[in-house]
Design a protein around this motif. Structure first.
Motif, PDB file in Angstrom:
ATOM      1  N   GLY A  84       0.734  -1.161  -0.155  1.00 55.42           N
ATOM      2  CA  GLY A  84      -0.091   0.063   0.000  1.00 55.42           C
ATOM      3  C   GLY A  84       0.862   1.322  -0.265  1.00 55.42           C
ATOM      4  O   GLY A  84       0.592   2.391  -0.607  1.00 55.42           O
ATOM      5  N   HIS A  85       2.047   1.338   0.757  1.00 59.92           N
ATOM      6  CA  HIS A  85       2.794   2.316   0.853  1.00 59.92           C
ATOM      7  C   HIS A  85       3.578   2.528  -0.648  1.00 59.92           C
ATOM      8  O   HIS A  85       3.581   3.743  -1.059  1.00 59.92           O
ATOM      9  N   LEU A  86       3.822   1.491  -1.241  1.00 59.30           N
ATOM     10  CA  LEU A  86       4.303   1.445  -2.739  1.00 59.30           C
ATOM     11  C   LEU A  86       3.358   2.207  -3.439  1.00 59.30           C
ATOM     12  O   LEU A  86       3.808   3.042  -4.307  1.00 59.30           O
ATOM     13  N   VAL A  87       2.087   1.851  -3.340  1.00 53.52           N
ATOM     14  CA  VAL A  87       1.212   2.449  -4.332  1.00 53.52           C
ATOM     15  C   VAL A  87       1.037   4.096  -3.837  1.00 53.52           C
ATOM     16  O   VAL A  87       0.970   4.766  -4.881  1.00 53.52           O
ATOM     17  N   VAL A 122      -6.185   2.177  -6.006  1.00 51.22           N
ATOM     18  CA  VAL A 122      -6.242   1.996  -7.636  1.00 51.22           C
ATOM     19  C   VAL A 122      -6.813   3.185  -8.389  1.00 51.22           C
ATOM     20  O   VAL A 122      -6.197   3.647  -9.221  1.00 51.22           O
ATOM     21  N   ALA A 123      -7.792   3.871  -7.639  1.00 49.00           N
ATOM     22  CA  ALA A 123      -8.424   4.965  -8.285  1.00 49.00           C
ATOM     23  C   ALA A 123      -7.377   6.222  -8.269  1.00 49.00           C
ATOM     24  O   ALA A 123      -7.216   6.887  -9.455  1.00 49.00           O
ATOM     25  N   ALA A 124      -6.602   6.395  -7.172  1.00 53.23           N
ATOM     26  CA  ALA A 124      -5.796   7.544  -7.126  1.00 53.23           C
ATOM     27  C   ALA A 124      -4.542   7.045  -8.049  1.00 53.23           C
ATOM     28  O   ALA A 124      -3.953   8.179  -8.699  1.00 53.23           O
ATOM     29  N   LEU A 125      -4.244   5.756  -8.366  1.00 51.93           N
ATOM     30  CA  LEU A 125      -2.954   5.543  -9.245  1.00 51.93           C
ATOM     31  C   LEU A 125      -3.490   5.843 -10.625  1.00 51.93           C
ATOM     32  O   LEU A 125      -2.752   6.494 -11.349  1.00 51.93           O
ATOM     33  N   LYS A 126      -4.558   5.412 -11.024  1.00 53.80           N
ATOM     34  CA  LYS A 126      -5.211   5.836 -12.303  1.00 53.80           C
ATOM     35  C   LYS A 126      -5.239   7.185 -12.557  1.00 53.80           C
ATOM     36  O   LYS A 126      -4.815   7.819 -13.665  1.00 53.80           O
ATOM     37  N   ALA A 127      -5.856   7.898 -11.535  1.00 48.80           N
ATOM     38  CA  ALA A 127      -5.808   9.465 -11.736  1.00 48.80           C
ATOM     39  C   ALA A 127      -4.541  10.203 -11.944  1.00 48.80           C
ATOM     40  O   ALA A 127      -4.408  11.066 -12.908  1.00 48.80           O
ATOM     41  N   SER A 128      -3.337   9.455 -11.324  1.00 48.27           N
ATOM     42  CA  SER A 128      -2.082  10.057 -11.429  1.00 48.27           C
ATOM     43  C   SER A 128      -1.652   9.854 -12.841  1.00 48.27           C
ATOM     44  O   SER A 128      -0.890  10.674 -13.416  1.00 48.27           O
ATOM     45  N   PHE A 129      -1.697   8.647 -13.208  1.00 46.55           N
ATOM     46  CA  PHE A 129      -1.266   8.279 -14.671  1.00 46.55           C
ATOM     47  C   PHE A 129      -2.196   9.152 -15.636  1.00 46.55           C
ATOM     48  O   PHE A 129      -1.739   9.347 -16.661  1.00 46.55           O
TER      49      PHE A 129
END
Length: 192
Positions: A84-87, A122-129
């Motif tokens: 989770g920290h990695l993400v 996952v939603a935050a990672l998608k938004a960052s990409f």
């Protein structure tokens, strides 16, 4: 002795005749499209980043989605970060390096924490990409020499941020793949 001198003399005559042939007398070599050098690109760095983004985005998001929700608190050893920290780090890094390289201000977003749910991470990672894709669509190489505030006390060039994008994406996927394998999950690129 005459025969011994005859062979070198004939070779010398053949070389001399070949050397005197003018370009108009020779047939031009056929060139194929593969032999033709491609035209140089105007923005090689930003173009390269835009080219690699879709694959990195797809694989990294797929890796995070592949990790079971109950394993986001997993860490391989006491000294390593949780998945989770990695993400959460991936999200923060995407905003920072894409903003820095592309000279685009990152939006104000809610900070994610390693203890957030899988869905939220996952939603935050998608938004960052998505932010990276938008920022890189506006990027050109003309500003790569500009110096801006870095992550530490020294300023960094926008080129350094651009290099950071490519290395971060590779490093982050590799880390996620390692965490997956340690949990018996095959990483997305290993399924091909």
């Amino acid at each position: 002795m005459k025969k011994t001198l005859l062979i070198p003399a004939l070779l010398l005559l053949a070389v001399s005749a070949t050397a005197q042939t003018t370009p108009a007398q020779t047939t031009p070599a056929q060139t194929t499209p593969a032999q033709t050098a491609p035209a140089p690109t105007k923005n090689p760095v930003s173009s390269a980043l835009r080219d690699i983004l879709p694959g990195r985005q797809k694989n990294t998001i797929a890796a995070v989605e592949a990790m079971p929700a109950d394993k986001f608190n997993y860490k391989p050893s006491a000294d390593q970060m949780t998945f989770g920290h990695l993400v959460a780090h991936m999200v923060e890094a995407n905003y920072a390096v894409c903003s820095g390289a592309a000279a685009v201000t990152a939006p104000k977003v809610e900070e994610v924490k390693e203890t957030d749910t899988k869905d939220k991470l996952v939603a935050a990672l998608k938004a960052s990409f998505d932010f990276c894709a938008d920022a890189l669509s506006k990027m050109d190489d003309s500003k790569l020499g500009e110096m801006i505030a870095g992550m530490g006390p020294q300023p960094l060039s926008r080129a350094r941020f651009a290099l950071g994008i490519a290395s971060n994406w590779a490093d982050h996927y590799a880390e996620a793949a390692m965490y997956l394998r340690l949990n018996g999950v095959l990483p997305p690129t290993a399924k091909k």
